[in-house]
Design a protein around this motif. Structure first.
Motif, PDB file in Angstrom:
ATOM      1  N   GLN A   1      30.928  32.057  25.082  1.00  0.00           N
ATOM      2  CA  GLN A   1      31.109  32.149  26.528  1.00  0.00           C
ATOM      3  C   GLN A   1      32.466  31.604  26.970  1.00  0.00           C
ATOM      4  OE1 GLN A   1      27.807  32.540  28.419  1.00  0.00           O
ATOM      5  NE2 GLN A   1      28.904  33.068  30.244  1.00  0.00           N
ATOM      6  N   ILE A   2      32.855  30.474  26.358  1.00  0.00           N
ATOM      7  CA  ILE A   2      34.108  29.840  26.789  1.00  0.00           C
ATOM      8  C   ILE A   2      35.320  30.681  26.408  1.00  0.00           C
ATOM      9  CG2 ILE A   2      35.576  27.806  26.427  1.00  0.00           C
ATOM     10  CD1 ILE A   2      33.036  26.136  26.432  1.00  0.00           C
TER      11      ILE A   2
ATOM     12  N   ARG B   1      35.421  33.748  28.683  1.00  0.00           N
ATOM     13  CA  ARG B   1      35.854  33.442  30.036  1.00  0.00           C
ATOM     14  C   ARG B   1      37.361  33.176  30.057  1.00  0.00           C
ATOM     15  NH1 ARG B   1      33.573  28.270  31.955  1.00  0.00           N
ATOM     16  NH2 ARG B   1      31.605  29.088  31.208  1.00  0.00           N
ATOM     17  N   ARG B   2      37.808  32.424  29.029  1.00  0.00           N
ATOM     18  CA  ARG B   2      39.221  32.066  28.969  1.00  0.00           C
ATOM     19  C   ARG B   2      40.094  33.319  28.844  1.00  0.00           C
ATOM     20  NH1 ARG B   2      43.085  29.241  30.916  1.00  0.00           N
ATOM     21  NH2 ARG B   2      44.734  28.688  29.463  1.00  0.00           N
TER      22      ARG B   2
ATOM     23  N   GLN C   1      40.117  35.158  32.044  1.00  0.00           N
ATOM     24  CA  GLN C   1      40.957  34.443  32.999  1.00  0.00           C
ATOM     25  C   GLN C   1      42.432  34.685  32.738  1.00  0.00           C
ATOM     26  OE1 GLN C   1      39.677  30.433  32.520  1.00  0.00           O
ATOM     27  NE2 GLN C   1      38.517  30.403  34.430  1.00  0.00           N
TER      28      GLN C   1
ATOM     29  N   PHE D   1      45.231  35.964  35.229  1.00  0.00           N
ATOM     30  CA  PHE D   1      46.436  35.197  35.570  1.00  0.00           C
ATOM     31  C   PHE D   1      47.681  36.082  35.452  1.00  0.00           C
ATOM     32  CE2 PHE D   1      44.348  30.983  34.191  1.00  0.00           C
ATOM     33  CZ  PHE D   1      43.946  30.730  35.501  1.00  0.00           C
TER      34      PHE D   1
ATOM     35  N   TRP E   1      53.918  51.251  56.382  1.00  0.00           N
ATOM     36  CA  TRP E   1      52.644  50.548  56.175  1.00  0.00           C
ATOM     37  C   TRP E   1      52.044  50.111  57.513  1.00  0.00           C
ATOM     38  CZ3 TRP E   1      50.821  45.432  56.768  1.00  0.00           C
ATOM     39  CH2 TRP E   1      49.612  45.175  56.106  1.00  0.00           C
TER      40      TRP E   1
ATOM     41  N   ALA F   1      51.497  39.895  56.694  1.00  0.00           N
ATOM     42  CA  ALA F   1      50.220  40.562  56.455  1.00  0.00           C
ATOM     43  C   ALA F   1      50.306  41.439  55.217  1.00  0.00           C
ATOM     44  CB  ALA F   1      49.852  41.404  57.677  1.00  0.00           C
TER      45      ALA F   1
ATOM     46  N   GLU G   1      50.087  39.269  52.177  1.00  0.00           N
ATOM     47  CA  GLU G   1      48.715  38.783  52.042  1.00  0.00           C
ATOM     48  C   GLU G   1      47.830  39.855  51.404  1.00  0.00           C
ATOM     49  OE1 GLU G   1      45.826  35.677  52.948  1.00  0.00           O
ATOM     50  OE2 GLU G   1      48.005  35.683  53.118  1.00  0.00           O
ATOM     51  N   VAL G   2      47.970  41.070  51.912  1.00  0.00           N
ATOM     52  CA  VAL G   2      47.164  42.172  51.385  1.00  0.00           C
ATOM     53  C   VAL G   2      47.586  42.487  49.947  1.00  0.00           C
ATOM     54  CG1 VAL G   2      46.629  44.627  51.621  1.00  0.00           C
ATOM     55  CG2 VAL G   2      46.669  43.164  53.639  1.00  0.00           C
TER      56      VAL G   2
ATOM     57  N   ARG H   1      46.238  40.304  47.207  1.00  0.00           N
ATOM     58  CA  ARG H   1      44.861  40.560  46.832  1.00  0.00           C
ATOM     59  C   ARG H   1      44.709  41.897  46.130  1.00  0.00           C
ATOM     60  NH1 ARG H   1      41.733  36.637  49.840  1.00  0.00           N
ATOM     61  NH2 ARG H   1      43.286  35.590  51.104  1.00  0.00           N
ATOM     62  N   THR H   2      45.525  42.878  46.534  1.00  0.00           N
ATOM     63  CA  THR H   2      45.324  44.219  45.972  1.00  0.00           C
ATOM     64  C   THR H   2      45.912  44.375  44.592  1.00  0.00           C
ATOM     65  OG1 THR H   2      47.236  44.931  47.202  1.00  0.00           O
ATOM     66  CG2 THR H   2      45.097  45.460  48.146  1.00  0.00           C
TER      67      THR H   2
ATOM     68  N   GLU I   1      43.226  43.637  42.178  1.00  0.00           N
ATOM     69  CA  GLU I   1      42.107  44.566  42.332  1.00  0.00           C
ATOM     70  C   GLU I   1      42.477  45.965  41.836  1.00  0.00           C
ATOM     71  OE1 GLU I   1      40.365  44.432  46.291  1.00  0.00           O
ATOM     72  OE2 GLU I   1      40.358  42.243  46.157  1.00  0.00           O
ATOM     73  N   ASP I   2      43.696  46.397  42.159  1.00  0.00           N
ATOM     74  CA  ASP I   2      44.141  47.715  41.703  1.00  0.00           C
ATOM     75  C   ASP I   2      44.162  47.776  40.186  1.00  0.00           C
ATOM     76  OD1 ASP I   2      44.386  48.479  44.269  1.00  0.00           O
ATOM     77  OD2 ASP I   2      46.590  48.365  44.355  1.00  0.00           O
TER      78      ASP I   2
ATOM     79  N   ASN J   1      40.564  47.873  38.984  1.00  0.00           N
ATOM     80  CA  ASN J   1      39.949  49.184  39.227  1.00  0.00           C
ATOM     81  C   ASN J   1      40.477  50.233  38.252  1.00  0.00           C
ATOM     82  OD1 ASN J   1      38.285  48.276  41.240  1.00  0.00           O
ATOM     83  ND2 ASN J   1      39.782  48.650  42.870  1.00  0.00           N
TER      84      ASN J   1
ATOM     85  N   ARG K   1      39.815  44.557  52.344  1.00  0.00           N
ATOM     86  CA  ARG K   1      41.115  43.923  52.148  1.00  0.00           C
ATOM     87  C   ARG K   1      41.869  43.795  53.463  1.00  0.00           C
ATOM     88  NH1 ARG K   1      42.405  48.018  47.471  1.00  0.00           N
ATOM     89  NH2 ARG K   1      40.982  47.176  45.924  1.00  0.00           N
ATOM     90  N   PHE K   2      41.751  44.834  54.253  1.00  0.00           N
ATOM     91  CA  PHE K   2      42.514  44.812  55.497  1.00  0.00           C
ATOM     92  C   PHE K   2      41.939  43.799  56.467  1.00  0.00           C
ATOM     93  CE2 PHE K   2      43.903  49.277  54.319  1.00  0.00           C
ATOM     94  CZ  PHE K   2      44.972  48.763  53.611  1.00  0.00           C
TER      95      PHE K   2
ATOM     96  N   ILE L   1      40.778  41.045  55.598  1.00  0.00           N
ATOM     97  CA  ILE L   1      41.352  39.789  55.128  1.00  0.00           C
ATOM     98  C   ILE L   1      42.698  39.568  55.787  1.00  0.00           C
ATOM     99  CG2 ILE L   1      42.407  38.700  53.103  1.00  0.00           C
ATOM    100  CD1 ILE L   1      40.066  40.181  51.517  1.00  0.00           C
ATOM    101  N   ALA L   2      43.491  40.616  55.775  1.00  0.00           N
ATOM    102  CA  ALA L   2      44.820  40.494  56.342  1.00  0.00           C
ATOM    103  C   ALA L   2      44.745  40.216  57.829  1.00  0.00           C
ATOM    104  CB  ALA L   2      45.592  41.758  56.085  1.00  0.00           C
TER     105      ALA L   2
ATOM    106  N   ALA M   1      44.384  36.648  58.684  1.00  0.00           N
ATOM    107  CA  ALA M   1      45.573  35.849  58.445  1.00  0.00           C
ATOM    108  C   ALA M   1      46.612  36.041  59.533  1.00  0.00           C
ATOM    109  CB  ALA M   1      46.154  36.213  57.088  1.00  0.00           C
ATOM    110  N   ILE M   2      46.705  37.242  60.060  1.00  0.00           N
ATOM    111  CA  ILE M   2      47.789  37.452  61.028  1.00  0.00           C
ATOM    112  C   ILE M   2      47.390  37.076  62.435  1.00  0.00           C
ATOM    113  CG2 ILE M   2      48.940  39.246  59.698  1.00  0.00           C
ATOM    114  CD1 ILE M   2      47.686  41.213  61.799  1.00  0.00           C
TER     115      ILE M   2
ATOM    116  N   PRO N   1      38.852  26.719  30.225  1.00  0.00           N
ATOM    117  CA  PRO N   1      39.082  26.259  28.849  1.00  0.00           C
ATOM    118  C   PRO N   1      40.573  26.086  28.590  1.00  0.00           C
ATOM    119  CG  PRO N   1      37.519  28.062  28.896  1.00  0.00           C
ATOM    120  CD  PRO N   1      38.091  27.967  30.266  1.00  0.00           C
TER     121      PRO N   1
ATOM    122  N   ARG O   1      27.447  26.390  30.463  1.00  0.00           N
ATOM    123  CA  ARG O   1      27.257  27.132  29.219  1.00  0.00           C
ATOM    124  C   ARG O   1      26.851  28.575  29.457  1.00  0.00           C
ATOM    125  NH1 ARG O   1      23.331  23.062  27.757  1.00  0.00           N
ATOM    126  NH2 ARG O   1      24.421  21.091  27.493  1.00  0.00           N
TER     127      ARG O   1
END
Lengths: 287, 752
Positions: A94-95, A98-99, A102, A106, A125, A255, A258-259, A262-263, A266-267, A270, B4-5, B7-8, B11-12, B104, B120
């Protein structure tokens, strides 16, 4: 001459040479059994890292002895790691799972990957996402209240409100209506420039929806709230409005960042998800 | 994409927020604002173990404003009526450590103290183990490895930055806050700390790791205040404190309670949280047998982190607010200080970063523990609790000039607050000497009430008249919830070390008449259909208001008054969800609830004091040449005997049988007779023949009540026997009658 020796002793190159000898020695030792599979190479870069880590912790360079110990530890870990991999100990841990998950997150979440937005791109935009920058619809209204407490229940207060509608429908906002035309309301009689969500907090969802649909400069037919029935005169509706791009340029940029933050992850995820077929096998009980 | 939007957009909003026009508003312009004052996000140490790794402070603010977010189990959740303000209160103990230590390779993950805290797997059993490991860690001396002030400072700074991002003056206020989570032997002493936003803030939260004793927390708060940082504490879950929340004799360090302790507490602890997801802490039916609405969302057997196999039973005495308010006025009267002059708030204590405030929207509060209806309705333990006892969050109401940090903090500080069990019921409460002519039909009464009276959370000013004060109370229903049934005023008062309470129905819906046999307004028509889990608003009122004058007012006695508004009966979440799932409704909790709101108390302090003339104390007994009956003499006098006793404060007489088998029972007590605190439901006990064990200890006859030992000391003055109860501050309030009360009862034959 003495100085030269001393300088040489503190030279990273010297350290490298010493260590290289040491490491090669170790190789020799380690590689006696199976030369092709069991090779561990400790690069100059790695050595630097080991040394740097020590320096960060103790604020000085390691002595040779210390460095030797660190390398030895590193080699030990490396060997055990290789052996653990051979035994498949990383699987279903599991560790470790997960690592690793992660780590990839990152890497892919890295904000520095987001490019500095071009003016033109930001403007496009902004135009595509105007709903983010608009001020919500605002309403000014007054209302007449018909209380179920005072009129014998909801049905009776509705009837009273309906009858009163006939009396007031021609009146406008300025028309002075007699005080006893309706019941005393426990809150305000007049609201200016309030959002629909504010109205919902004060009167409940049903009333807010009713007011949102009402037309300007006219009395509504009876609208129900959690408190009873109301006749509402809409004095002003300020529709959703959008400020000029130039006036809120910095806000738009903020804005967008910020978006994007996050995207970007996610992009990526996906995209990965699309490459996989996921099927879940339920047991016969559907569990 | 839409998520997502959103969220934005949050913030604004800040960028577009204009600064408020802060004109000096008049008190009558204060409006009711509803908020959350107790909420955990993934930043809290225990939250990680509950499977909430997704909802941090950002998500909490978005949810509070009305955005849809995800429950930790993946489904959408949305608030029914958005909040006006919120204080996110993550546990300050080892804040952020779980995330760091469960990464970890991180330095924290290698620390030996971290090892039991590494998750665990995702099973509920593992979650339970982790919660216990976390509370176990909190109970131990602080781990030097895991408690780093610099880490705490950085996290606090980050926390404030996020709060500031969502603060939108005039529309939505975010407060600066955290939780101090002290726990002594599984007894809960938690407090939420609110720091007034300003030029300066605290370096880092003072946590239980600094000290488990609230006394040290107050000292730290005093220091912060001296440095120009204003802050206040709100205690919560007194119901889990096993008597430690509201002590009357010694503090948490075992030192006698004194004026300095009381002042320190009141300077810092302005408010208490009276209702949250883990139960209400207003009142317990054992402590208030004459309050027919006392049985409301009780979680009596709570001990945080108590292992499943542990046998401790928490103490009920000193664990509920009403009793503390009563003990407070007694201490004021007898000792000259009152440590329990608090106002009320309600909150969630959710660990999901988002709370349900309505029965119809109940999605649990502890991540994987009660995140699904199936799990919630099961007979299963969740770190020592039965999930069915829990319920929707309470809400905090404040009367504030405007929706800003300044205005809301000031309202909290002056205790012009109220709590609700969840719905947005508004309640307002005033008292004064010249409010009897107030016309509540107009709109100007609020101004007049402020002008010539005091608002909730205050003291009545002194009066040189002996007339009773007038109270004004007004409540308005939540437009999206049930109608109102009634408003009650709860009065507590004290005399000679005893304290008393009475609940008055002061205004109610419909044309119900006060029942002559009970002196109460009968229950309102119940419209709940439990088979379908529905109700209607056919009965009840949308608004209730009245002026009320205390018919039993005694100008010589210290007293407090608070108001409670009740909704009509509506289905509890257990009923709603059992119907939805088509399973049996759990019988361990009521099928219906009456949601409610509590207005902070108003206190009356007499200027004249006549009590010294009438009362009998141990010191006076000694002056009169009296002696205490001790040892064998005491046993002979009591064991196997029945004593007829009169309470000289109330004039009520009764009999106690002390059986040779060391059981006792009180007899001849009617429900309509006034009883001092900590006597319980004597009428019911006698009726059912329920006995209480007694023993002889330290020359006292000792019985147990609600988990607390109460001793009787018996004194003899000439041929009269007097009794002092150990919880009555040295007063000797009981006299043994020389003759039995009734002609047909057995004679007491013993005499020394």
């Amino acid at each position: 001459m003495k100085n030269t020796v001393k300088n040489f002793l503190t030279e990273p190159l010297f350290h490298f040479l010493i260590l290289a000898t040491l490491v090669f020695g170790l190789y020799g030792f380690l590689n006696t059994e199976n030369e092709s599979d069991n090779s561990i190479v400790i690069s100059a870069n790695q050595l630097d890292k080991i040394s740097n880590r020590f320096r960060l912790q103790w604020n000085r360079v390691p002595t040779n002895q210390e460095l030797e110990n660190l390398v030895e530890l590193h080699v030990k870990e490396e060997i055990l790691y290789q052996e653990a991999l051979k035994l498949g100990l990383d699987e279903n841990d599991q560790i470790v799972r997960r690592r690793m998950a992660q780590k990839i997150q990152f890497i892919e979440e890295d904000v520095s990957k987001i490019p500095v937005p071009e003016e033109e791109m930001l403007r496009t935009w902004f135009n595509e996402n105007t709903h983010l920058f608009s001020t919500p619809k605002r309403v000014s209204f007054k209302h007449l209240y018909f209380s179920p407490d005072k009129n014998g229940g909801m049905q009776k207060s509705f009837e009273l409100a309906s009858a009163t509608f006939e009396d007031v429908k021609e009146a406008n906002f300025e028309t002075k209506l007699p005080a006893d035309i309706s019941d005393q309301f426990m809150g305000q009689d007049h609201f200016s420039n309030v959002s629909v969500s504010y109205i919902q907090k004060q009167f409940g969802s049903e009333f807010a929806a009713g007011v949102a649909q009402a037309t300007d400069k006219a009395w509504t037919k009876p609208i129900r709230s959690g408190f009873g029935w109301h006749l509402v005169y809409i004095d002003d509706i300020e529709d959703e409005s959008l400020p000029e791009y130039s006036a809120i340029k910095d806000t738009v940029k903020g804005a967008w960042l910020e978006v994007s933050k996050r995207t970007v992850w996610e992009d990526y995820y996906n995209g990965l998800l699309e490459k996989y077929t996921v099927s879940i096998e339920y047991d016969e009980n559907g569990v | 994409m839409t998520d997502r939007f959103k969220i934005a957009k949050c913030a604004i909003a800040v960028g577009l927020a204009t600064s408020m026009n802060v004109a000096a508003a008049q008190p009558e312009e204060r409006k009711a604002l509803f908020g959350e004052t107790h909420l955990h996000t993934s930043w809290s140490m225990d939250v990680f173990s509950m499977g909430n790794t997704i909802n941090g402070p950002d998500q909490a603010y978005m949810y509070a404003k009305g955005e849809k977010i995800k429950h930790p189990l993946g489904y959408d959740i949305q608030i029914t009526t958005p909040l006006d303000f919120i204080g996110v209160t993550d546990h300050s103990e080892y804040v952020g450590i779980m995330v760091e230590g469960n990464t970890p390779g991180s330095a924290v993950s290698k620390m030996s103290d971290m090892q039991p805290l590494i998750k665990r797997d995702d099973s509920p059993e593992e979650a339970t183990r982790l919660v216990q490991a976390i509370f176990g860690l909190w109970a131990k001396p602080p781990s030097k490895q895991l408690n780093d002030p610099k880490v705490a400072h950085d996290i606090w700074t980050k926390n404030l930055a996020i709060a500031d991002k969502y603060n939108d003056p005039g529309t939505f206020t975010t407060l600066h806050s955290y939780e101090y989570s002290s726990n002594i032997n599984n007894k809960n002493l938690h407090r939420n700390i609110f720091i007034k936003p300003g030029d300066k803030t605290i370096y880092r939260p003072f946590s239980m790791l600094d000290s488990a004793h609230p006394e040290d927390l107050w000292k730290w708060m005093d220091t912060q205040r001296d440095n120009g940082i204003e802050l206040l504490a709100i205690s919560h879950n007194a119901n889990f404190s096993s008597g430690l929340m509201y002590p009357t004799d010694v503090d948490s360090l075992g030192r006698p309670i004194d004026a300095a302790w009381a002042e320190s507490r009141m300077r810092n602890e302005r408010l208490i949280e009276i209702k949250q997801t883990k139960g209400s802490s207003e009142v317990h039916p054992l402590l208030s047998p004459n309050d027919e609405f006392a049985q409301f969302e009780l979680v009596t057997l709570g001990m945080i982190g108590q292992p499943e196999t542990d046998g401790k039973i928490p103490q009920i005495v000193s664990s509920y607010a009403r009793q503390a308010l009563k003990d407070g006025v007694t201490m004021e009267d007898v000792k000259g200080y009152n440590p329990y002059k608090f106002g009320f708030v309600g909150a969630s204590d959710t660990h999901n970063g988002a709370a349900p405030y309505r029965q119809k929207n109940y999605f649990g509060d502890l991540g994987v523990f009660n995140g699904t209806a199936e799990k919630r309705l099961e007979q299963s333990s969740m770190a020592g609790f039965d999930a069915r006892w829990f319920g929707p969050a309470g809400r905090t109401g404040v009367w504030a000039e405007e929706n800003t940090r300044e205005s809301i903090f000031d309202a909290l500080h002056r205790k012009e607050t109220f709590a609700t069990s969840g719905p947005n019921i508004k309640i307002r409460f005033f008292a004064g000497w010249e409010l009897d002519n107030l016309n509540l039909d107009g709109k100007s009464w609020v101004k007049e009430a402020y002008d010539s009276g005091v608002s909730m959370g205050s003291d009545l000013p002194n009066s040189n008249k002996d007339d009773a004060p007038t109270f004004v109370v007004a409540a308005t229903k939540d437009p999206d919830s049930g109608n109102l049934d009634r408003i009650q005023i709860v009065k507590g008062w004290t005399k000679n070390g005893q304290n008393f309470e009475k609940v008055y129905d002061v205004v109610w819906s419909g044309d119900r008449k006060v029942d002559d046999t009970t002196d109460k307004v009968p229950a309102i028509q119940n419209t709940v259909n439990v088979e379908k889990a529905t109700y209607t608003n056919e009965f009840g009122s949308v608004e209730l208001k009245t002026t009320w004058t205390d018919p039993d007012f005694d100008p010589n006695l210290h007293a407090f008054y608070y108001a409670r508004a009740l909704e009509i009966p509506t289905p509890r979440w257990t009923t709603l969800q059992a119907v939805e799932l088509g399973v049996k409704r759990p019988g361990v909790v009521p099928a219906i609830v009456q949601e409610r709101a509590w207005a902070s108390p108003i206190w009356y302090n007499p200027t004249k004091d006549k009590k010294a003339d009438e009362s009998l104390t141990v010191a006076k007994i000694e002056k009169m040449g009296g002696t205490q009956v001790k040892g064998k003499d005491l046993e002979t006098y009591v064991k196997g005997k029945a004593l007829f006793i009169r309470n000289n404060v109330t004039g009520t007489s009764f009999k106690i049988r002390y059986a040779p088998e060391m059981n006792s029972i009180v007899m001849y007590v009617g429900r309509d007779e006034l009883q001092p605190n900590l006597t319980g439901d004597l009428e019911l006990m006698e009726y059912l023949g329920i006995t209480t064990p007694y023993k002889f200890k330290n020359d006292q006859v000792v019985t147990q009540f609600g988990g607390k030992e109460i001793g009787l000391s018996i004194y003899k003055v000439k041929d009269t026997y007097y009794i002092a109860r150990s919880n009555e501050y040295g007063f000797v309030n009981y006299e043994v009658l020389k003759e039995p009360l009734s002609s047909f009862s057995e004679m007491r034959e013993s005499s020394l």
